[in-house]
Scaffold this motif. Sequence first.
Motif, PDB file in Angstrom:
ATOM      1  N   GLN A   1       0.841  -1.186   0.000  1.00  0.00           N
ATOM      2  CA  GLN A   1       0.000   0.000   0.000  1.00  0.00           C
ATOM      3  C   GLN A   1       0.886   1.249   0.000  1.00  0.00           C
ATOM      4  OE1 GLN A   1      -3.144  -0.361  -0.300  1.00  0.00           O
ATOM      5  NE2 GLN A   1      -3.926   1.723  -0.045  1.00  0.00           N
ATOM      6  N   VAL A   2       0.462   2.265  -0.744  1.00  0.00           N
ATOM      7  CA  VAL A   2       1.185   3.525  -0.831  1.00  0.00           C
ATOM      8  C   VAL A   2       0.264   4.648  -0.357  1.00  0.00           C
ATOM      9  CG1 VAL A   2       2.277   5.175  -2.369  1.00  0.00           C
ATOM     10  CG2 VAL A   2       2.635   2.727  -2.721  1.00  0.00           C
ATOM     11  N   GLN A   3       0.786   5.497   0.490  1.00  0.00           N
ATOM     12  CA  GLN A   3       0.028   6.658   0.949  1.00  0.00           C
ATOM     13  C   GLN A   3       0.750   7.932   0.535  1.00  0.00           C
ATOM     14  OE1 GLN A   3       1.070   4.312   3.590  1.00  0.00           O
ATOM     15  NE2 GLN A   3      -0.666   3.093   2.880  1.00  0.00           N
ATOM     16  N   LEU A   4      -0.014   8.867   0.001  1.00  0.00           N
ATOM     17  CA  LEU A   4       0.502  10.181  -0.359  1.00  0.00           C
ATOM     18  C   LEU A   4      -0.297  11.230   0.399  1.00  0.00           C
ATOM     19  CD1 LEU A   4       0.769   9.781  -4.247  1.00  0.00           C
ATOM     20  CD2 LEU A   4       2.589   9.524  -2.563  1.00  0.00           C
ATOM     21  N   VAL A   5       0.399  12.109   1.087  1.00  0.00           N
ATOM     22  CA  VAL A   5      -0.273  13.130   1.875  1.00  0.00           C
ATOM     23  C   VAL A   5       0.249  14.499   1.466  1.00  0.00           C
ATOM     24  CG1 VAL A   5      -0.748  14.023   4.178  1.00  0.00           C
ATOM     25  CG2 VAL A   5      -0.581  11.543   3.804  1.00  0.00           C
ATOM     26  N   GLU A   6      -0.659  15.333   0.955  1.00  0.00           N
ATOM     27  CA  GLU A   6      -0.309  16.693   0.561  1.00  0.00           C
ATOM     28  C   GLU A   6      -0.564  17.654   1.713  1.00  0.00           C
ATOM     29  OE1 GLU A   6      -2.504  14.878  -3.106  1.00  0.00           O
ATOM     30  OE2 GLU A   6      -2.790  14.968  -0.938  1.00  0.00           O
ATOM     31  N   SER A   7       0.185  18.749   1.713  1.00  0.00           N
ATOM     32  CA  SER A   7      -0.029  19.821   2.686  1.00  0.00           C
ATOM     33  C   SER A   7       0.461  21.129   2.089  1.00  0.00           C
ATOM     34  CB  SER A   7       0.716  19.530   3.994  1.00  0.00           C
ATOM     35  OG  SER A   7       2.108  19.437   3.758  1.00  0.00           O
ATOM     36  N   GLY A   8       0.077  22.235   2.732  1.00  0.00           N
ATOM     37  CA  GLY A   8       0.568  23.534   2.306  1.00  0.00           C
ATOM     38  C   GLY A   8      -0.424  24.380   1.543  1.00  0.00           C
ATOM     39  N   GLY A   9      -1.594  23.842   1.252  1.00  0.00           N
ATOM     40  CA  GLY A   9      -2.588  24.639   0.556  1.00  0.00           C
ATOM     41  C   GLY A   9      -3.168  25.720   1.453  1.00  0.00           C
ATOM     42  N   GLY A  10      -3.946  26.609   0.852  1.00  0.00           N
ATOM     43  CA  GLY A  10      -4.565  27.684   1.628  1.00  0.00           C
ATOM     44  C   GLY A  10      -5.101  28.772   0.750  1.00  0.00           C
ATOM     45  N   ALA A  14      -3.830  37.215  -5.083  1.00  0.00           N
ATOM     46  CA  ALA A  14      -3.155  37.179  -6.374  1.00  0.00           C
ATOM     47  C   ALA A  14      -1.780  37.836  -6.256  1.00  0.00           C
ATOM     48  CB  ALA A  14      -3.993  37.882  -7.431  1.00  0.00           C
ATOM     49  N   GLY A  15      -0.783  37.185  -6.867  1.00  0.00           N
ATOM     50  CA  GLY A  15       0.585  37.667  -6.777  1.00  0.00           C
ATOM     51  C   GLY A  15       1.379  37.046  -5.646  1.00  0.00           C
ATOM     52  N   GLY A  16       0.690  36.348  -4.768  1.00  0.00           N
ATOM     53  CA  GLY A  16       1.336  35.728  -3.631  1.00  0.00           C
ATOM     54  C   GLY A  16       1.952  34.375  -3.957  1.00  0.00           C
ATOM     55  N   SER A  17       2.462  33.722  -2.909  1.00  0.00           N
ATOM     56  CA  SER A  17       3.157  32.443  -3.072  1.00  0.00           C
ATOM     57  C   SER A  17       2.657  31.413  -2.073  1.00  0.00           C
ATOM     58  CB  SER A  17       4.666  32.624  -2.873  1.00  0.00           C
ATOM     59  OG  SER A  17       5.214  33.505  -3.813  1.00  0.00           O
ATOM     60  N   LEU A  18       2.753  30.161  -2.474  1.00  0.00           N
ATOM     61  CA  LEU A  18       2.486  29.031  -1.594  1.00  0.00           C
ATOM     62  C   LEU A  18       3.480  27.924  -1.935  1.00  0.00           C
ATOM     63  CD1 LEU A  18      -1.406  28.614  -1.541  1.00  0.00           C
ATOM     64  CD2 LEU A  18       0.041  29.256   0.383  1.00  0.00           C
ATOM     65  N   ARG A  19       3.773  27.082  -0.949  1.00  0.00           N
ATOM     66  CA  ARG A  19       4.618  25.920  -1.188  1.00  0.00           C
ATOM     67  C   ARG A  19       3.862  24.674  -0.754  1.00  0.00           C
ATOM     68  NH1 ARG A  19      10.003  23.628   1.777  1.00  0.00           N
ATOM     69  NH2 ARG A  19      11.140  22.910  -0.066  1.00  0.00           N
ATOM     70  N   LEU A  83       6.087  21.704  -4.448  1.00  0.00           N
ATOM     71  CA  LEU A  83       5.701  22.574  -5.546  1.00  0.00           C
ATOM     72  C   LEU A  83       5.701  24.006  -5.026  1.00  0.00           C
ATOM     73  CD1 LEU A  83       4.776  22.622  -8.535  1.00  0.00           C
ATOM     74  CD2 LEU A  83       2.428  22.754  -7.673  1.00  0.00           C
ATOM     75  N   GLN A  84       6.708  24.774  -5.429  1.00  0.00           N
ATOM     76  CA  GLN A  84       6.773  26.187  -5.074  1.00  0.00           C
ATOM     77  C   GLN A  84       5.976  26.964  -6.108  1.00  0.00           C
ATOM     78  OE1 GLN A  84       8.272  27.787  -2.382  1.00  0.00           O
ATOM     79  NE2 GLN A  84       7.210  29.597  -3.178  1.00  0.00           N
ATOM     80  N   MET A  85       4.968  27.680  -5.638  1.00  0.00           N
ATOM     81  CA  MET A  85       4.086  28.411  -6.541  1.00  0.00           C
ATOM     82  C   MET A  85       4.203  29.902  -6.263  1.00  0.00           C
ATOM     83  SD  MET A  85       0.722  25.927  -6.464  1.00  0.00           S
ATOM     84  CE  MET A  85       0.308  26.357  -4.775  1.00  0.00           C
ATOM     85  N   ASN A  86       4.712  30.638  -7.243  1.00  0.00           N
ATOM     86  CA  ASN A  86       4.875  32.087  -7.120  1.00  0.00           C
ATOM     87  C   ASN A  86       3.973  32.801  -8.114  1.00  0.00           C
ATOM     88  OD1 ASN A  86       6.947  31.639  -5.216  1.00  0.00           O
ATOM     89  ND2 ASN A  86       8.499  31.558  -6.823  1.00  0.00           N
TER      90      ASN A  86
END
Length: 126
Positions: A1-10, A14-19, A83-86
């Motif tokens: 079994q494989v588990q993938l857990v994402e985090s960092g959303g919010g 506009a113009g901001g950043s999230l990782r 995923l660095q999002m700018n």
Amino acid sequence: QVQLVESGGGLVQAGGSLRLSCAASGRTFSWPAVAMGWFRQAPGKEREFVAAINWIGSSTDYQGSVKGRFTISRGNAKNTLYLQMNSLKPEDTAVYYCAARAGTDVYISQKDYLYWGQGTQVTVSS
């Protein structure tokens, strides 16, 4: 079994950043090579490719609309993904999913991936 857990959303303006981060566990530790990617699904739309990276982080690919703004990378620990999002735009609003598969290449099709996370919401306000 494989588990993938994402985090960092919010929620970000506009113009901001999230990782975003993704941690894989389980059977992936037995694979000699793990390729990973990010996909997203906006309300009322189909899930689409965002970015992908090969097993050692030496090769990447991006959807055209995020090139130059997003950066996919792998962590020092095996099976971690970022995923660095700018310069975020309202049209980047979506649920972002991490995906993984055994393999050495860069895979950009959803059909290439066997394992998926539950997703993390990214909302960009105008």
